[in-house]
Write a protein that holds these residues in place. Structure first.
Motif, short mmCIF file in Angstrom:
data_model
loop_
_atom_site.label_atom_id
_atom_site.label_comp_id
_atom_site.label_asym_id
_atom_site.label_seq_id
_atom_site.Cartn_x
_atom_site.Cartn_y
_atom_site.Cartn_z
N ASP A 89 0.81 -1.23 0.00
CA ASP A 89 0.00 0.00 0.00
C ASP A 89 0.84 1.27 0.00
OD1 ASP A 89 -2.27 -1.52 -0.01
OD2 ASP A 89 -2.69 -1.31 2.13
N THR A 90 2.08 1.17 0.48
CA THR A 90 2.93 2.37 0.58
C THR A 90 4.22 2.24 -0.23
OG1 THR A 90 3.94 1.52 2.62
CG2 THR A 90 2.02 2.98 2.86
N LEU A 91 4.25 1.28 -1.14
CA LEU A 91 5.43 1.09 -2.00
C LEU A 91 4.97 0.73 -3.41
CD1 LEU A 91 8.53 0.76 -2.36
CD2 LEU A 91 8.24 -1.63 -1.66
N HIS A 92 5.34 1.56 -4.36
CA HIS A 92 4.90 1.35 -5.73
C HIS A 92 6.07 1.56 -6.70
CE1 HIS A 92 0.72 1.31 -4.40
NE2 HIS A 92 1.03 2.34 -3.64
N PHE A 93 6.04 0.83 -7.80
CA PHE A 93 7.08 0.93 -8.82
C PHE A 93 6.43 1.15 -10.18
CE2 PHE A 93 9.05 -1.56 -5.42
CZ PHE A 93 10.27 -0.91 -5.29
N GLU A 94 7.15 1.91 -11.02
CA GLU A 94 6.59 2.24 -12.33
C GLU A 94 7.72 2.53 -13.31
OE1 GLU A 94 3.67 5.71 -14.09
OE2 GLU A 94 3.38 5.06 -12.02
N VAL A 95 7.52 2.14 -14.57
CA VAL A 95 8.46 2.50 -15.62
C VAL A 95 8.25 3.99 -15.94
CG1 VAL A 95 9.15 2.13 -18.02
CG2 VAL A 95 8.48 0.18 -16.60
#
Length: 243
Positions: A89-95
């Motif tokens: 919920d508090t960690l996200h990854f994106e190109v």
């Protein structure tokens, strides 16, 4: 023979061999740096951090364990695909291309472990600093952790053989047209591979010029991960804090 030097930061970073060669990077040192840096910046509890050029997410993951809401972005689709398994919920990854602003503002934007200065287009160095500024909220800090080019050049190791996981990586380093160049060659299953890393040998003075053009204010300069004073001749790192 496979040779790809046009955009090494997408092709080389996207190979499994990149992560094999650099697998022994010191996580404990990285964690200590994050502890020291976040304490120094006094990032608020549950604060937001953008890890720019996050790779497989080793810094982002640790920052998240400290209680921060972390977004990690990288140009490498393979690295982000790997990192996404750790999302919560508090960690996200994106190109994402760090030359362009991300769509959110943060309490801090970190660009760590010399993840700067490898662009094909010179203007993208300035564009990245402008993007970092755009990604900061009114109280936010930007951090660029770069190599100390002067120290690296003075202590350059021209040739080196590193054996990792049974692969012999032949490394050749030189200075070429203002870049620190590393040629990497190795063989796997009878197939030869050649890659090249080209990183602009920016000095503190070079960064100061970029910051001025980007209307960014340099607040502090440190020479290592313990945040000790920067010395152009003896410091291994160039850690710059700005807003």
């Amino acid at each position: 023979m496979i040779t790809d030097t046009t955009k090494w930061f997408t092709s080389w970073f996207d190979t499994p061999f990149y992560h094999i060669l650099y697998k022994n990077r010191d996580d404990s040192e990285a964690h200590e740096f994050m502890d020291t840096l976040t304490n120094y910046l006094n990032i608020p509890e549950l604060g937001t951090v953008l890890d720019l050029a996050c790779g497989k997410g080793r810094h982002a993951l640790y920052l998240n364990t400290l209680g921060y809401h972390v977004t990690g972005v990288d140009l490498s689709e393979n690295s982000i695909k790997h990192a996404k398994q750790f999302e919560n919920d508090t960690l996200h990854f994106e190109v994402h291309d760090m030359c362009k602003p991300y769509n959110t503002q943060f309490d801090a934007v970190f660009n760590l472990f010399t993840s700067f200065g490898y662009f094909d287009k010179e203007e993208d160095n300035l564009n990245t600093i402008k993007a970092i500024k755009a990604n900061l909220n009114d109280f936010g800090f930007g951090v660029i952790d770069f190599m100390n080019s002067e120290f690296i050049i003075d202590n350059l190791v021209p040739t080196e053989l590193k054996t990792v996981d049974g692969i012999d990586f032949n490394l050749k380093r030189c200075i070429e047209d203002g870049y620190i160049v590393k040629d990497i060659s190795f063989s796997v299953n009878g197939e030869d591979y050649n890659f090249q890393e080209r990183v602009r040998a920016f000095t503190l003075n070079d960064f100061e010029k970029l910051f001025k053009k980007a209307n960014v204010h340099l607040l502090d300069v440190f020479g290592d991960y313990k945040l000790r004073k920067f010395n152009a001749k003896t410091s291994e790192r160039l850690v710059m804090i700005f807003k």
